[in-house]
Scaffold this active site. Structure first.
Site, mmCIF file in Angstrom:
data_model
loop_
_atom_site.group_PDB
_atom_site.id
_atom_site.type_symbol
_atom_site.label_atom_id
_atom_site.label_comp_id
_atom_site.label_asym_id
_atom_site.label_seq_id
_atom_site.Cartn_x
_atom_site.Cartn_y
_atom_site.Cartn_z
ATOM 1 N N HIS A 1 43.232 22.282 68.120
ATOM 2 C CA HIS A 1 43.172 22.585 66.701
ATOM 3 C C HIS A 1 42.422 23.893 66.464
ATOM 4 O O HIS A 1 41.746 24.418 67.353
ATOM 5 C CB HIS A 1 42.508 21.441 65.946
ATOM 6 N N GLU B 1 39.723 24.731 64.737
ATOM 7 C CA GLU B 1 38.267 24.769 64.880
ATOM 8 C C GLU B 1 37.847 24.838 66.348
ATOM 9 O O GLU B 1 36.983 25.635 66.723
ATOM 10 C CB GLU B 1 37.635 23.533 64.235
ATOM 11 N N CYS C 1 37.593 17.331 66.125
ATOM 12 C CA CYS C 1 37.041 18.668 65.906
ATOM 13 C C CYS C 1 35.571 18.613 65.505
ATOM 14 O O CYS C 1 34.809 19.537 65.792
ATOM 15 C CB CYS C 1 37.848 19.400 64.839
ATOM 16 N N THR D 1 78.959 23.361 47.646
ATOM 17 C CA THR D 1 78.386 24.410 48.497
ATOM 18 C C THR D 1 78.828 24.224 49.944
ATOM 19 O O THR D 1 79.179 25.182 50.636
ATOM 20 C CB THR D 1 76.858 24.398 48.398
ATOM 21 N N ASP E 1 81.088 27.323 51.176
ATOM 22 C CA ASP E 1 80.345 28.241 52.051
ATOM 23 C C ASP E 1 80.406 27.857 53.517
ATOM 24 O O ASP E 1 80.162 28.696 54.385
ATOM 25 C CB ASP E 1 78.874 28.312 51.614
ATOM 26 N N LEU F 1 73.334 25.731 58.031
ATOM 27 C CA LEU F 1 72.082 25.091 57.622
ATOM 28 C C LEU F 1 71.099 24.977 58.789
ATOM 29 O O LEU F 1 70.482 23.939 59.006
ATOM 30 C CB LEU F 1 72.343 23.706 57.002
ATOM 31 N N SER G 1 70.673 17.948 38.829
ATOM 32 C CA SER G 1 70.339 16.524 38.877
ATOM 33 C C SER G 1 68.919 16.299 39.363
ATOM 34 O O SER G 1 68.214 15.421 38.852
ATOM 35 C CB SER G 1 71.333 15.784 39.778
#
Length: 357
Positions: free
Chosen positions: A50, A52, A84, A196, A200, A204, A297
């Site tokens: 992480h 830290e 941590c 779409t 198209d 994605l 929607s």
């Protein structure tokens, strides 16, 4: 460097984890010794150290008596990495400045643990900015039963997403398209409506400079439309998870037609049920990229949490396809005002990012 400047820098460092640390949050850390930055780090890869711990290790002996500025409360639990808080206590830091608490009940409590160890703790510096940065992560632990939803639309100046013939390639320029590919890398799912998908035939997928650790699920909100099996998303469904959401009466037919291609079919009667179905499948964030009916929607049901609006410097006129349809607001007083969190240029285009208030 002031603590405020250090936190601003830590937030910028945290973005380096976009698309790479999920389901962990993005985190950045800076170590200050007498207002001088001596080390910095981010959480760069899921399963690795992480922010830290990496910053403390980079600081070495200079961590003793130092101030650590971090964008999220240090964790207290043993996961893929040790806590941590233990690293901070062992390093002998004097003060820890934290942007915001950790909403994860398993990991939270780091601020109190540090205080019990005699370390000075300040909590809340740029806390709202830190929460916005990890909005999907905070949403996951907010008692919700649907994914965090972002809507992205690329429009003309007159708010059209396609011309009179339904063509949308390309409204925006190359810089905007590169931004969208980077944006996709940080989401668990990418969704579009049936029109779409049909017009198209989008892939994605994230094909930019950031390679996502896990490819996003492609989601087609099909409604009652029968989509051609030749679409890219169906042809590649065995390689990339792909889901079609249809009305309950159509789900059996969907499975009979597409299950062999590796497509998952889910039943939903409306937008809210569709999102709940995705949540039940483990999807915690989704980027919606159109079209106008789906956008309308979701907005009408209050289901959009963030809006990425890319505006291109062109006009498409009254015969163009509206960016949002099927959504009506009776009066100005009834209109909901959103909060602008980012504005910038993307080549010739403009980006406006807004959060629902």
């Amino acid at each position: 460097m002031t603590e405020l400047e250090a936190m601003q820098h830590a937030l910028s460092l945290a973005w380096k984890g976009w698309g790479r640390v999920h389901p962990n949050p993005m985190v950045g850390a800076v170590v200050l010794q007498d207002s001088n930055p001596v080390a910095e780090a981010c959480h760069a890869e899921f399963g690795e150290a992480h922010a830290e711990r990496r910053a403390i290790e980079a600081a070495g002996a200079r961590a003793r008596g130092a101030t650590v500025v971090v964008t999220l409360e240090p964790c207290t639990h043993h996961g893929k990495q040790p806590p941590c808080v233990d690293a901070l206590i062992s390093a002998g830091v004097r003060r820890v400045v934290i942007a915001t608490e950790d909403p994860n009940p398993i990991a939270r409590g780091g601020a109190d643990a540090l205080r019990r160890a005699g370390i000075e703790v300040e909590l809340g510096l740029l806390g709202e900015a830190a929460k916005r940065q990890n909005a999907a992560f905070f949403h996951r632990f907010g008692g919700n039963r649907r994914p965090w939803v972002a809507l992205k639309l690329a429009t003309s100046l007159d708010n059209r997403i396609a011309d009179a013939r339904g063509r949308s390639r390309w409204i925006s320029g190359p810089e905007a398209r590169e931004f969208v590919h980077e944006l996709r890398a940080g989401f668990e799912a990418i969704g579009v409506g049936a029109r779409t998908a049909a017009l198209d035939d989008p892939a994605l997928t994230a094909r930019g400079s950031i390679v996502p650790r896990i490819a996003a699920r492609r989601v087609i909100f099909a409604g009652g439309a029968a989509l051609a099996e030749s679409l890219q998303v169906f042809r590649t469904a065995r390689d990339i998870p792909t889901t079609v959401i249809v009305p309950p009466a159509s789900v059996d037919a969907c499975r009979e037609r597409l299950l062999g291609a590796g497509v998952d079919c889910l039943a939903a009667s409306n937008a809210e049920e569709a999102l709940e179905a995705l949540w039940s499948e483990g999807v915690a964030s989704v980027l919606i990229e159109g079209g106008g009916t789906l956008a309308g929607s979701l907005l009408a049901a209050g289901l959009v949490d963030r809006f990425y609006w890319i505006q291109a410097p062109l006009w498409l006129g009254g015969l163009g396809t509206p960016a949002v349809s099927g959504w009506h607001i009776p009066t100005l007083d009834a209109a909901e005002r959103w909060t602008v969190i980012d504005q910038r240029r993307l080549g010739a285009d403009s980006l406006l990012v807004l959060d629902r208030a």
